[in-house]
Design a protein around this motif. Structure first.
Motif, PDB file in Angstrom:
ATOM      1  N   ILE A 131      40.121  31.323  44.944  1.00 49.34           N
ATOM      2  CA  ILE A 131      39.499  31.115  46.258  1.00 49.34           C
ATOM      3  C   ILE A 131      38.948  32.436  46.770  1.00 49.34           C
ATOM      4  O   ILE A 131      39.672  33.415  46.908  1.00 49.34           O
ATOM      5  N   GLU A 132      37.699  32.427  47.088  1.00 46.14           N
ATOM      6  CA  GLU A 132      36.960  33.608  47.532  1.00 46.14           C
ATOM      7  C   GLU A 132      36.611  33.454  49.021  1.00 46.14           C
ATOM      8  O   GLU A 132      35.585  32.886  49.338  1.00 46.14           O
ATOM      9  N   THR A 133      37.446  33.904  49.941  1.00 43.99           N
ATOM     10  CA  THR A 133      38.582  34.799  49.837  1.00 43.99           C
ATOM     11  C   THR A 133      39.651  34.333  50.822  1.00 43.99           C
ATOM     12  O   THR A 133      39.414  33.426  51.629  1.00 43.99           O
ATOM     13  N   TRP A 134      40.798  35.024  50.825  1.00 44.26           N
ATOM     14  CA  TRP A 134      41.796  34.754  51.854  1.00 44.26           C
ATOM     15  C   TRP A 134      41.361  35.357  53.185  1.00 44.26           C
ATOM     16  O   TRP A 134      41.407  34.696  54.208  1.00 44.26           O
TER      17      TRP A 134
ATOM     18  N   ILE B 157      49.307  28.247  47.459  1.00 40.30           N
ATOM     19  CA  ILE B 157      48.652  29.199  46.553  1.00 40.30           C
ATOM     20  C   ILE B 157      49.713  29.954  45.758  1.00 40.30           C
ATOM     21  O   ILE B 157      50.707  30.415  46.307  1.00 40.30           O
ATOM     22  N   ASP B 158      49.475  30.088  44.456  1.00 41.13           N
ATOM     23  CA  ASP B 158      50.489  30.630  43.555  1.00 41.13           C
ATOM     24  C   ASP B 158      50.518  32.155  43.499  1.00 41.13           C
ATOM     25  O   ASP B 158      51.572  32.755  43.327  1.00 41.13           O
ATOM     26  N   PHE B 159      49.359  32.772  43.576  1.00 38.00           N
ATOM     27  CA  PHE B 159      49.331  34.237  43.452  1.00 38.00           C
ATOM     28  C   PHE B 159      48.177  34.817  44.259  1.00 38.00           C
ATOM     29  O   PHE B 159      47.187  34.141  44.552  1.00 38.00           O
ATOM     30  N   VAL B 160      48.352  36.091  44.640  1.00 32.69           N
ATOM     31  CA  VAL B 160      47.298  36.827  45.332  1.00 32.69           C
ATOM     32  C   VAL B 160      46.782  37.925  44.419  1.00 32.69           C
ATOM     33  O   VAL B 160      47.514  38.465  43.581  1.00 32.69           O
ATOM     34  N   LEU B 161      45.507  38.255  44.587  1.00 34.35           N
ATOM     35  CA  LEU B 161      44.886  39.376  43.890  1.00 34.35           C
ATOM     36  C   LEU B 161      44.483  40.401  44.947  1.00 34.35           C
ATOM     37  O   LEU B 161      43.388  40.320  45.517  1.00 34.35           O
ATOM     38  N   PRO B 162      45.387  41.344  45.270  1.00 33.43           N
ATOM     39  CA  PRO B 162      45.029  42.375  46.249  1.00 33.43           C
ATOM     40  C   PRO B 162      43.810  43.164  45.776  1.00 33.43           C
ATOM     41  O   PRO B 162      43.737  43.571  44.612  1.00 33.43           O
TER      42      PRO B 162
ATOM     43  N   GLY C  20      44.816  30.926  42.887  1.00 32.87           N
ATOM     44  CA  GLY C  20      44.951  32.293  43.369  1.00 32.87           C
ATOM     45  C   GLY C  20      43.902  32.578  44.420  1.00 32.87           C
ATOM     46  O   GLY C  20      42.940  31.823  44.588  1.00 32.87           O
ATOM     47  N   THR C  21      44.081  33.678  45.148  1.00 25.32           N
ATOM     48  CA  THR C  21      43.090  34.057  46.153  1.00 25.32           C
ATOM     49  C   THR C  21      42.998  35.572  46.246  1.00 25.32           C
ATOM     50  O   THR C  21      43.937  36.293  45.904  1.00 25.32           O
ATOM     51  N   TYR C  22      41.844  36.038  46.688  1.00 32.12           N
ATOM     52  CA  TYR C  22      41.582  37.465  46.846  1.00 32.12           C
ATOM     53  C   TYR C  22      42.103  37.911  48.205  1.00 32.12           C
ATOM     54  O   TYR C  22      41.736  37.350  49.236  1.00 32.12           O
ATOM     55  N   TYR C  23      42.954  38.938  48.183  1.00 32.28           N
ATOM     56  CA  TYR C  23      43.667  39.394  49.378  1.00 32.28           C
ATOM     57  C   TYR C  23      43.159  40.779  49.767  1.00 32.28           C
ATOM     58  O   TYR C  23      43.410  41.773  49.068  1.00 32.28           O
ATOM     59  N   PHE C  24      42.422  40.850  50.880  1.00 32.17           N
ATOM     60  CA  PHE C  24      41.889  42.117  51.368  1.00 32.17           C
ATOM     61  C   PHE C  24      42.902  42.743  52.332  1.00 32.17           C
ATOM     62  O   PHE C  24      43.189  42.170  53.378  1.00 32.17           O
TER      63      PHE C  24
END
Length: 537
Positions: A320-323, A108-113, A52-56
Motif C-alpha cells: 500500500i502506497e502509502t501509510w 497489515i502484516d509489515f511496515v517498510l520504514p 505491507g505499507t510504506y511508513y514515512f
C-alpha cells in the motif's frame, strides 16, 4: 576508527599492560558468551497472503517535514494532515506506538520504514531522523509486544535517492555512484547493512527466513548489474547468516530479485507485477514547484477499485502506497481530512484478501485516469510562435528549457568541434525539456521535435513524451516515440521526431513535457527545437 593492530602495538612492549589486557579480553569474551542472543524472528511463509505499507517516519513537529520556508511563514507543505500534529515526532515512542497499533488494527502484516540513512551522512538531517526514528520505532514495538498487543513486523524501504553524491557529501556533488564498481557496491551494501545492524532481529519482517527489503528506483545509480546484487547477497549472508528478500522497483528488472513492483500506484495504479501495488489517490499541490497530475480519491472509490484489482490478480503480496506520506496526499492513516475512513476500507479488504475471497464486482471511476493540472501563463510571449529552441552551440534559446533532475543530470562540454550538453555518464539516463504552456498545452495537432546530436560511440536515443495516449505509461505521460540507433560515424547529425498525439501537460519529472532516454556511451546534443508545422488550409 583505530584498527586492532595499531591499538595493540601501543602496548606490545608493556608486558604488565598486556597481561591485564589479556585478562580483560578473556573476561569480555566470557561475558559475550553469557549474553543472550537475539532470537531469530518468526517468519512469513512463501504461501502466505501478505500486506505491507510504506511508513514515512521523518516528521517532527514543527521543524521537520511540516512547513516549507521559515516557520514564521507557516507555509503548509502537507496535503493530508495529522489530527494531532503536535504529538508527531520521529523520536517519540508514543507516536510510533499509536501508528503501529493503527497499522495492526488494519490487518497489515509489515511496515517498510522509508530509510534515508547513508554511510558518511548520519550527522546530516536525513541521517539523524533515519537513525533516531528507527530506534524509537523498535522501542515502540517492544512495548506493544510486552503488553501482548498485535504488531506489524519491520522490513526496510531503501530510498535510493540517498545514493546521490550530494546526499553523501561525495564529490562530484552532482554525480551518482556506479554500483558495478567496488566503491559503488560498498555504498549500496553499506546502507543496507547499517540499517539491519541497527534493527533488533526480533522485529525483522522476513519471508522464508529472509529479511524483506523494498528497493526504490534504479535511476539514482550511474550503473548496476547482477554483480551488484551478488555482492549484496554474499555480504549480507556473511554478516547476518541469511540472504535478503529484495522486492525491487521495476527499473532494476535486469537483475534477479525476490519480486518486482512499480512505484506510483497511488497516481497511476493499480500496478500488478510480481507484487500488487495500490494506493488511495495522489495530490501534491501543497508542495512548491510541483505540477504532477492529480488522482482524485473519489470518496474512496479509487482505493476500493485498486484493492479489487489486487485481489483478482492473486498476487501473494499487496503493498500500500502509502501509510502516511502526507505531502503527496497518499496516506491511509488517521487524518484530519478523512478520519479513519481509509483505515476501515483497508481492514475490510485485507480481511477479504486473507480469506481468499472471490470478487467479481467492478467499481466504476468517474475519472479513470489522473487529472492534469491547469496550464500556466509562464512564457505567454511565446503563445503565437511556431517554433522554440535551445541552442547549446550558440548559447541561445527561445522558450524551450532543459531541466535537471535526479535521473537527468547534465553538463556543458565541447565535443566534435561544438559546444554541447551531455548527460552525466550512466547506463540509462535522461535529458528533460519543458515547453511553455501558452505555446503548446493539451492541443490536438502535430508537433515536431528536432535535435542535432553527435553520432559517436554506440547506444540509443529514445524520445519519451507526454501524450494523449491513455494506454501508455502513467496515462500517457511517458509515451515512447521514435528511437535513434547511433552508428558511431563521429559526425554531427540531425533528426526530426514527428508527434501526432502530443499533449505536453507537464506530467514528466520536474513539470517537463518530453525527455530523451539515453543508453550506451555518453550522448551530446548541440540543439533541440520544437516546431508546430503550418496548418493546411
Amino acid at each position: 576508527m583505530v584498527s586492532q593492530k595499531s591499538h595493540f602495538a601501543r602496548f606490545q612492549r608493556k608486558s604488565w599492560v598486556a597481561r591485564v589486557l589479556t585478562v580483560a579480553v578473556v573476561a569480555g569474551l566470557m561475558a559475550c558468551a553469557r549474553a543472550p542472543v537475539s532470537p531469530r524472528p518468526e517468519t512469513f511463509s512463501p504461501g502466505d497472503h501478505l500486506v505491507g505499507t510504506y511508513y514515512f517516519y521523518w516528521y517532527k513537529w514543527p521543524t521537520e517535514h511540516f512547513f516549507d520556508g521559515s516557520l514564521e511563514k507557516r507555509d503548509d507543505a502537507l496535503t493530508d494532515h495529522f489530527p494531532r500534529p503536535k504529538t508527531v515526532d520521529y523520536e517519540s515512542v508514543a507516536w510510533h506506538e499509536r501508528e503501529l497499533s493503527d497499522i495492526a488494527w488494519c490487518g497489515i502484516d509489515f511496515v517498510l520504514p522509508v530509510y534515508w540513512g547513508a554511510p558518511g551522512a548520519y550527522d546530516l538531517p536525513h541521517g539523524i531522523f533515519s537513525v533516531r526514528g528507527l530506534d524509537a520505532l523498535q522501542k515502540a514495538r517492544d512495548e506493544l509486544l510486552a503488553r501482548g498487543k498485535r504488531c506489524p513486523r519491520i522490513g526496510m524501504f531503501f530510498d535510493t535517492s540517498t545514493l546521490l553524491n550530494a546526499l553523501r557529501r561525495e564529490k562530484p556533488l552532482n554525480g551518482k555512484p556506479d554500483l558495478t564498481t567496488s566503491h559503488g557496491k560498498e555504498v549500496f551494501y553499506g546502507t543496507i547493512r547499517d540499517y539491519w545492524r541497527r534493527l533488533d532481529r526480533k522485529h525483522w519482517a522476513t519471508l522464508g527466513g529472509r529479511p524483506i527489503i523494498g528497493l526504490y528506483s534504479a535511476s539514482f545509480a550511474a550503473g548496476f548489474d547482477q554483480s551488484t546484487f551478488d555482492y549484496l547477497d554474499e555480504n549480507f549472508e556473511r554478516d547476518f547468516g541469511v540472504r535478503p528478500h529484495v522486492i525491487a522497483e521495476r527499473s532494476w528488472r535486469r537483475i534477479k530479485a525476490g519480486g518486482f513492483y512499480r512505484w506510483g500506484a497511488a497516481l497511476g495504479g493499480p500496478f500488478i507485477d510480481d507484487v500488487a501495488q495500490i494506493g488511495p489517490g495522489y495530490d501534491d499541490r501543497a508542495v512548491p514547484g510541483r505540477s504532477t497530475p492529480i488522482r482524485d480519491r473519489e470518496d474512496g472509490r479509487f482505493y476500493e477499485h485498486s484493492w479489487v484489482e489486487a485481489i483478482k490478480s492473486g498476487r501473494p503480496i499487496v503493498l500500500i502506497e502509502t501509510w502516511n506520506e502526507m505531502h503527496e496526499g497518499t496516506s491511509i492513516c488517521d487524518s484530519a481530512e478523512y478520519g479513519r475512513k481509509y483505515m476501515r476500507l483497508t481492514r475490510k479488504y485485507v480481511r477479504l484478501w486473507k480469506s481468499r475471497a472471490k470478487i467479481k464486482k467492478e467499481i466504476e471511476l468517474e475519472h479513470p485516469k489522473p487529472l492534469p493540472r491547469g496550464p500556466s501563463d509562464r512564457g505567454r510571449q511565446f503563445a503565437k510562435e511556431r517554433d522554440l529552441f535551445i541552442d547549446f552551440a550558440k548559447t541561445d534559446a527561445k522558450g524551450l528549457r532543459i531541466v535537471g533532475q535526479p535521473d537527468g543530470v547534465f553538463e556543458t562540454t565541447q565535443e566534435g568541434g561544438r559546444r554541447c550538453v551531455r548527460a552525466t555518464p550512466a547506463e540509462t539516463t535522461y535529458l528533460y525539456f519543458a515547453v511553455p504552456d501558452p505555446f503548446f498545452y493539451n492541443l490536438h495537432e502535430r508537433v515536431l521535435v528536432e535535435i542535432e546530436y553527435l553520432d559517436s560511440g554506440s547506444g540509443m536515443i529514445i524520445l519519451q513524451y507526454d501524450s494523449h495516449d491513455q494506454g501508455a505509461h502513467l496515462g500517457g505521460a511517458y509515451t515512447t516515440g521514435e528511437t535513434i540507433q547511433r552508428q558511431g560515424t563521429g559526425r554531427w547529425l540531425a533528426h526530426t521526431f514527428r508527434l501526432d498525439n502530443a499533449a505536453f501537460l507537464n506530467r514528466q519529472n520536474g513539470a517537463t513535457d518530453f525527455r530523451f532516454a539515453l543508453t550506451g556511451d555518453p550522448v551530446c546534443l548541440s540543439r533541440v527545437a520544437v516546431r508546430k508545422p503550418a496548418k493546411k488550409k
